[in-house]
Every structure is written in C-alpha cells, then in structure tokens.
Write a protein that holds these residues in place. Structure first.
Motif, PDB file in Angstrom:
ATOM      1  N   LYS A  51     -11.745  -5.331   1.288  1.00  0.00           N
ATOM      2  CA  LYS A  51     -11.385  -5.982   0.021  1.00  0.00           C
ATOM      3  C   LYS A  51     -12.067  -7.336  -0.101  1.00  0.00           C
ATOM      4  N   GLU A  52     -12.112  -8.073   0.997  1.00  0.00           N
ATOM      5  CA  GLU A  52     -12.778  -9.383   0.977  1.00  0.00           C
ATOM      6  C   GLU A  52     -14.276  -9.242   0.719  1.00  0.00           C
ATOM      7  N   ILE A  53     -14.882  -8.223   1.330  1.00  0.00           N
ATOM      8  CA  ILE A  53     -16.328  -8.021   1.200  1.00  0.00           C
ATOM      9  C   ILE A  53     -16.703  -7.573  -0.209  1.00  0.00           C
ATOM     10  N   VAL A  54     -15.921  -6.648  -0.757  1.00  0.00           N
ATOM     11  CA  VAL A  54     -16.270  -6.010  -2.021  1.00  0.00           C
ATOM     12  C   VAL A  54     -15.634  -6.710  -3.219  1.00  0.00           C
ATOM     13  N   GLY A  55     -14.476  -7.328  -3.003  1.00  0.00           N
ATOM     14  CA  GLY A  55     -13.729  -7.914  -4.111  1.00  0.00           C
ATOM     15  C   GLY A  55     -14.511  -8.947  -4.897  1.00  0.00           C
ATOM     16  N   SER A  56     -15.349  -9.692  -4.204  1.00  0.00           N
ATOM     17  CA  SER A  56     -16.112 -10.745  -4.876  1.00  0.00           C
ATOM     18  C   SER A  56     -17.181 -10.175  -5.815  1.00  0.00           C
ATOM     19  N   LYS A  57     -17.462  -8.891  -5.733  1.00  0.00           N
ATOM     20  CA  LYS A  57     -18.477  -8.256  -6.568  1.00  0.00           C
ATOM     21  C   LYS A  57     -17.875  -7.572  -7.798  1.00  0.00           C
ATOM     22  N   ASN A  58     -16.576  -7.801  -8.038  1.00  0.00           N
ATOM     23  CA  ASN A  58     -15.879  -7.200  -9.180  1.00  0.00           C
ATOM     24  C   ASN A  58     -15.955  -5.667  -9.164  1.00  0.00           C
ATOM     25  N   ILE A  59     -15.757  -5.123  -7.966  1.00  0.00           N
ATOM     26  CA  ILE A  59     -15.757  -3.672  -7.792  1.00  0.00           C
ATOM     27  C   ILE A  59     -14.371  -3.240  -7.326  1.00  0.00           C
ATOM     28  N   ASN A  60     -13.805  -2.239  -7.973  1.00  0.00           N
ATOM     29  CA  ASN A  60     -12.483  -1.745  -7.599  1.00  0.00           C
ATOM     30  C   ASN A  60     -12.572  -0.894  -6.331  1.00  0.00           C
ATOM     31  N   ILE A  61     -11.452  -0.834  -5.588  1.00  0.00           N
ATOM     32  CA  ILE A  61     -11.416  -0.072  -4.339  1.00  0.00           C
ATOM     33  C   ILE A  61     -10.162   0.776  -4.293  1.00  0.00           C
ATOM     34  N   THR A  62     -10.326   2.044  -3.911  1.00  0.00           N
ATOM     35  CA  THR A  62      -9.205   2.931  -3.639  1.00  0.00           C
ATOM     36  C   THR A  62      -9.360   3.443  -2.212  1.00  0.00           C
ATOM     37  N   PHE A  63      -8.291   3.329  -1.412  1.00  0.00           N
ATOM     38  CA  PHE A  63      -8.345   3.781  -0.023  1.00  0.00           C
ATOM     39  C   PHE A  63      -7.674   5.153   0.109  1.00  0.00           C
ATOM     40  N   PHE A  64      -8.274   5.993   0.950  1.00  0.00           N
ATOM     41  CA  PHE A  64      -7.686   7.293   1.271  1.00  0.00           C
ATOM     42  C   PHE A  64      -7.727   7.471   2.780  1.00  0.00           C
TER      43      PHE A  64
END
Length: 397
Positions: A51-64
């Motif tokens: 989340k820290e790595i990707v969050g700054s790029k305004n990209i949503n994340i879903t974990f499975f």
C-alpha cells in the motif's frame, strides 16, 4: 527451427519490490489485484508495504489470500469472483509457485471468461490481463515460465496447460522477500530449481539458448544454494538463487522437464510431499538410469557444479550423479523423505505410482523413453535409499 520465450521485463535486486508502483503506472493500470500468500500479510505485513509503495501512485489495490496448499480450480474461481467485483485491471502475484499459478489463471480468465481449460494450449493467441509475478521462493521459476499447474477439484486431475502468453509480463526478483525462508524450504526449492536446469539440459528438446540458461543456473545454484541454506540472511546468495531459478525456469519452460518430474509429481500426489522435495528425492536415481546415453551432458553438468575433472568421461559422469546424491545428503533430503514416505506404503503403491508417472508430462522428452519396469526399478532404488536413511536416523537418535 526453435522458438524461445521470456518475460518481457525482469527487475532484480534488493528492495526491487519498491518499483511496483512505478511499473504499474508505466503499464497504465488503475486497480491492482494482488494475489499474495497469507503469511506475507499476517506475519510480515506486506499488505502495508505494498500500500505504501503503490498508494502514492493513485492506484487502487485489492488483496486476495484466500487459498492454501496447491492451487485448485476453486481458488481460481474465488479469485475471479473478487477480481470482477473490484473491476481490477492488472494481476500481481506475490508468493511461491501456487500464488503465481493462480495469478496466471486469474489474469487469463479475467479477460477470457469463456475459454476452456482444454483449449488453452491449442489457442493461437491468448488475451489476458497484465500480469506481474514476484516470487518469494527460489525454486519454481514460475515467474518466467509458460506453464501453470492447477488441480481440478471435480476430477482431481492436475492440469498443466502451457502457452507462451501465460508468461508474466514482468518479474520482480527481490531477495529480501526470500530472506525469511527456512533452511529446509530453501533446500527443497533450490533443489527443484537445480532439477529444472538439469532436466532442461538433458531434454530431447534442448536448444543452444536453453543450454546456456540451464548451465548458468546449475553453476549459480552449486555456489549459492549451500550459502543460502546455511546463512539465510546472505542476500547475495539469495539474489543469485532467485536469478538462477528464473534462468532454470526459462530453460525448462522452453525445453521441458522429463523423468524426474514425471515420477516426482506422482510421488508428491501420493504422499503429499512438497514438490521440490519429491523431485530431488528421485533425481539421482533418474540420472543414474540415463547415464549411458547422456555422458557428455553429465560431464558438462559436473563441471558446472565444480566436480573434479576426469579424463574418463564415464567416470566423471558417475561423479556428477554422486555429487547430486551428496547434495541431497547435505541438505537433509533423504532424512526428510523418511518423514514423508513409509517404505512399505511405497512398496504397496509402486504399480499405481508407475502408471501415474507414465501418464504425466516429461516421459517423451527423456533421452530414454522408460518402460513400466524401468520406473519400477528407479522406485526400488529410492526404497533402498530411504531404508538406509531411516536406519541411520534410528542409530543416531
């Protein structure tokens, strides 16, 4: 004429996971579907890191992470349901071979919901969602291969369709992710990578390109696996093992595995043995079986592993097989085999194991196409080795 297929991009190095956000941004995706081994979240907090790595790029994340053990069609269906609910447009697989295989299937069926499993291999071009593979073990090489192994829960059949379009777009090889792998799993996965490389090199489908990847992998594994096994925090060794595993993956994905994997898969299914352990248990006996028709290639393998040179090629080939037997001994493979396999059960199931092996992939790419009796003899050699290992364990305990 031959063709060779690779991932489009490989990132390697300490903390290369930190490039995930940048890579996703370059791929112009907006919602990552991250298939991740549960312990990476519960024990190592990798969900927060991602989340820290990707969050700054305004990209949503879903974990499975709702899967356990070897991947099944149920796992794939559960992943697809969640992916569609979240309208994810890119799959990221972080974990061992199971995570990456589920990732391959999810990226494929996420874009092609009507394609059938049996149609995959024969389809000219497969459309799928973008796929990023991030291995946490140095063994399967799945981040670089065109195959996936998924168990059909209705038929109990292990399906392993292969297609060049299943190769992940990008592989991220971060040795920090493998640092916590225990010694025994470091050994199992490392010996799996070695088996991939050796079998690719002696396969009837070997090419000059796969030969180069295979021999390079063998040399790297011979040097770095003992270090990673003894000192897990040696990130240089861990990085070498990740790269070697990917090289071996490229080699066998294009040249195929053969008899050790055919028998190893049968053993693994019958006795619930970790895949890397099952193939390393059988590897020395398979190599001994094929020695007379593959002497020159065994010499090359021995040189890559650092076996002392001998002018007599047959003697050096024998020394190569003995070297791999000693590696199994050093890494506790024989002792682990005793814990998983009851020798009497093995004896009682030999006919079934032989039939399972003969019906699997890898028989026709072996230098000698084995008979029922050949595989039976190989399993009897394994039985004798396990008996000896079990007796030694009793004496020393």
């Amino acid at each position: 004429m031959t063709s060779t297929y690779f991932p489009r991009q490989i990132e390697i190095g300490r903390d290369s996971l930190s490039k995930l956000g940048e890579i996703a941004q370059q791929m112009e995706v907006t919602n990552l579907f991250v298939i991740i081994d549960a312990f990476l979240i519960s024990q190592l907090n990798y969900d927060k890191k991602i989340k820290e790595i990707v969050g700054s790029k305004n990209i949503n994340i879903t974990f499975f992470s709702e899967y356990q053990g070897e991947p099944t069609t149920n796992h794939v269906n559960d992943a697809l349901l969640k992916l569609n609910q979240e309208q994810s447009d890119c799959v990221v697989a972080i974990g061992g071979g199971s995570a990456i295989d589920i990732g391959k299937a999810t990226s494929l069926f996420g874009a092609n919901p009507t394609v059938k499993w049996e149609e995959i291999a024969g389809t000219l071009k497969l459309n799928r969602l973008p796929l990023i593979a991030i291995p946490t073990t140095a063994g399967t090489g799945s981040e670089a291969t065109k195959v996936m192994v998924i168990t059909n829960v209705e038929t109990h059949q292990k399906m392993n369709p292969g297609h060049k379009d299943l190769i992940p777009d990008i592989a991220i090889l971060d040795p920090v992710l493998t640092e916590s792998l225990p010694p025994h799993f470091t050994a199992y996965t490392g010996m799996d990578a070695l088996t991939h490389a050796i079998e690719a090199y002696i396969s009837t489908k070997a090419t000059p390109i796969t030969d180069n990847f295979a021999l390079t992998a063998i040399k790297m594994i011979g040097k770095s696996l003992p270090r990673a096994y003894i000192q897990g925090e040696d990130l240089d060794a861990r990085e070498e093992m990740l790269l070697a595993s990917s090289y071996a993956g490229i080699a066998f994905s294009n040249a195929s595995t053969n008899l050790a994997h055919a028998i190893g898969r049968a053993l693994g299914a019958r006795f619930n043995i970790p895949h890397g352990l099952s193939v390393s248990l059988i590897l020395p006996f398979v190599l001994d079986y094929g020695i007379d028709v593959t002497i020159d290639r065994y010499v090359d393998i021995g040189i890559a592993l650092g076996v002392e040179k001998d002018k007599d090629a047959k003697k050096m080939a024998v020394s190569t097989v003995k070297c791999i037997d000693r590696m199994n001994d050093h890494f506790g493979i024989w002792q682990a085999g005793v814990k998983y396999i009851n020798v009497e059960d093995l004896k009682d199931n030999i006919n079934v194991l032989v039939e399972d092996a003969l019906s699997g992939n890898g028989i026709l790419t072996n230098k000698i196409v084995p008979s029922h009796k050949d595989i039976e003899d190989i399993l009897h050699m394994l039985m004798q080795k396990l008996k000896k290992a079990g007796n030694n364990e009793l004496i020393t305990s």
